[in-house]
Design a protein around this motif. Structure first.
Motif, mmCIF file in Angstrom:
data_model
loop_
_atom_site.group_PDB
_atom_site.id
_atom_site.type_symbol
_atom_site.label_atom_id
_atom_site.label_comp_id
_atom_site.label_asym_id
_atom_site.label_seq_id
_atom_site.Cartn_x
_atom_site.Cartn_y
_atom_site.Cartn_z
ATOM 1 N N UNK A 26 -4.212 17.588 -0.599
ATOM 2 C CA UNK A 26 -3.005 18.389 -0.779
ATOM 3 C C UNK A 26 -3.370 19.856 -0.838
ATOM 4 N N UNK A 46 -1.162 11.900 0.373
ATOM 5 C CA UNK A 46 -2.300 12.799 0.295
ATOM 6 C C UNK A 46 -2.790 12.898 -1.135
ATOM 7 N N UNK A 62 9.823 -1.856 -3.914
ATOM 8 C CA UNK A 62 9.047 -1.605 -5.137
ATOM 9 C C UNK A 62 8.976 -0.127 -5.507
ATOM 10 N N UNK A 63 9.138 0.745 -4.534
ATOM 11 C CA UNK A 63 9.055 2.178 -4.823
ATOM 12 C C UNK A 63 10.201 2.621 -5.726
ATOM 13 N N UNK A 120 9.579 0.892 -9.487
ATOM 14 C CA UNK A 120 8.456 1.118 -10.377
ATOM 15 C C UNK A 120 8.014 2.537 -10.598
ATOM 16 N N UNK A 121 7.923 3.297 -9.548
ATOM 17 C CA UNK A 121 7.197 4.540 -9.691
ATOM 18 C C UNK A 121 8.058 5.730 -10.014
ATOM 19 N N UNK A 165 0.854 -1.186 0.000
ATOM 20 C CA UNK A 165 0.000 0.000 0.000
ATOM 21 C C UNK A 165 0.888 1.234 0.000
ATOM 22 N N UNK A 166 0.465 2.231 -0.735
ATOM 23 C CA UNK A 166 1.202 3.491 -0.773
ATOM 24 C C UNK A 166 0.346 4.552 -0.097
ATOM 25 N N UNK A 167 0.952 5.257 0.852
ATOM 26 C CA UNK A 167 0.209 6.242 1.620
ATOM 27 C C UNK A 167 0.620 7.654 1.239
ATOM 28 N N UNK A 180 3.508 10.185 -9.145
ATOM 29 C CA UNK A 180 2.255 10.648 -9.742
ATOM 30 C C UNK A 180 2.010 12.088 -9.320
ATOM 31 N N UNK A 181 1.546 12.914 -10.244
ATOM 32 C CA UNK A 181 1.373 14.346 -9.974
ATOM 33 C C UNK A 181 0.206 14.604 -9.015
ATOM 34 N N UNK A 182 -0.769 13.716 -9.064
ATOM 35 C CA UNK A 182 -1.992 13.983 -8.321
ATOM 36 C C UNK A 182 -2.018 13.291 -6.959
ATOM 37 N N UNK A 183 -0.854 12.904 -6.480
ATOM 38 C CA UNK A 183 -0.808 12.230 -5.184
ATOM 39 C C UNK A 183 0.553 12.475 -4.564
ATOM 40 N N UNK A 184 0.566 12.953 -3.332
ATOM 41 C CA UNK A 184 1.833 13.199 -2.661
ATOM 42 C C UNK A 184 2.146 12.009 -1.761
ATOM 43 N N UNK A 185 3.136 11.242 -2.169
ATOM 44 C CA UNK A 185 3.462 10.023 -1.436
ATOM 45 C C UNK A 185 4.233 10.349 -0.165
ATOM 46 N N UNK A 186 3.773 9.815 0.944
ATOM 47 C CA UNK A 186 4.480 10.050 2.201
ATOM 48 C C UNK A 186 5.018 8.754 2.811
ATOM 49 N N UNK A 187 4.539 7.626 2.322
ATOM 50 C CA UNK A 187 5.030 6.370 2.879
ATOM 51 C C UNK A 187 4.456 5.188 2.144
ATOM 52 N N UNK A 188 4.891 4.020 2.531
ATOM 53 C CA UNK A 188 4.344 2.829 1.904
ATOM 54 C C UNK A 188 4.580 1.644 2.810
ATOM 55 N N UNK A 189 3.874 0.558 2.518
ATOM 56 C CA UNK A 189 4.046 -0.667 3.275
ATOM 57 C C UNK A 189 4.110 -1.815 2.304
#
Lengths: 140, 140
Positions: free
Chosen positions: A136, A131, B108-109, B112-113, A127-129, B116-125
């Motif tokens: 935002x 905003x 994986x971060x 792969x990635x 899962x990617x967390x 994305x412009x429309x999402x501010x990634x702050x973390x992942x699991x």
DNA sequence: CTCTTTGCAAAACATTTGCATGCCT
DNA sequence: AGGCATGCAAATGTTTTGCAAAGAG
């Protein structure tokens, strides 16, 4: 997953499509994001003021078993969202503020691993967390 | 992470290295796998029969804040393990039977990635679940 | 001697269960 | 009518908190 699919699934298994279940299904269909049991209850209580947690939990559990809902765990609370449909395996970007989700099909398991001999893989969680664009802008 | 690092970290921040904390640190150092608060308590009570949950929780929380412990959530319980050391980001294979973990560095971060412009990634699991070789043989 | 740590008890919070009543089909 | 669904109340399980006493530096 659509509302009618949910209805069919319940009927098919001999469960009753009560007004409360219908409203729960509609709620998840409209929101399309993760909801906690408490949020479901609060929303439902507008129409059913006496509704209590046990009914919510019983139906959430039932819906999960039927595959209507996908779940994850978040800050010590179980979270439920309307199933994206089981046609293909996928993962989510999850907005930690509003719990909206964005699906994506890339799965790290396909990309990277062979099967390690000394470990029998039965599942995974990716899962990617962050905003979402709305949250935002709202200035988190 | 080694026991001495844990000791240093506590001293450095002005916390006391009590017998109970020492035993807790030793426990995590020996096990090197995820433990629930209850498991920690049960083990500790062999040496400190009167020890109660609040001390366990307070110290688990402190240790987590100090970066001594990594955590994840599992069947509604928070799970704690001795930190692998923060030198590089990593993920785990987790045996769902004995909760032993195997680290791997692939993330994986990275693979792969873009962002994305429309999402501010702050973390992942990203966690892989299954059975380790010991638990496989034991016939799950 | 001072400030942190601990034990005790109670509370908070999410979730589950038993039982009697009520409602869909 | 019969079985599933619901409400109520109480219980369970995990985690947190307030307060006073004990312990470490």
């Amino acid at each position: 997953m659509e509302i009618t699919d949910a209805l069919d699934l319940l009927k098919e298994k001999g469960y009753k499509y009560t007004g409360k279940r219908e409203k729960m299904v509609r709620l998840f269909s409209e929101k399309r994001r993760y909801l906690s049991a408490k949020e479901v209850l609060l929303d439902m209580q507008e129409e059913y003021p006496n509704l209590s947690f046990d009914t919510i939990y019983r139906n959430l559990t039932l819906f999960e078993e039927l595959g209507l809902l996908e779940t994850t765990e978040f800050k010590g609370e179980k979270q439920y969202r309307f199933s994206c449909g089981s046609t293909h395996h996928h993962h989510h970007l999850i907005c930690t503020k509003c719990r909206k989700t964005i699906s994506f099909e890339m799965c790290p398991m396909n990309v990277i691993f062979g099967s390690p001999k000394d470990f029998m893989i039965t599942g995974h969680k990716f899962e990617i967390y962050g905003y979402c664009s709305d949250c935002m802008e709202a200035g988190v």
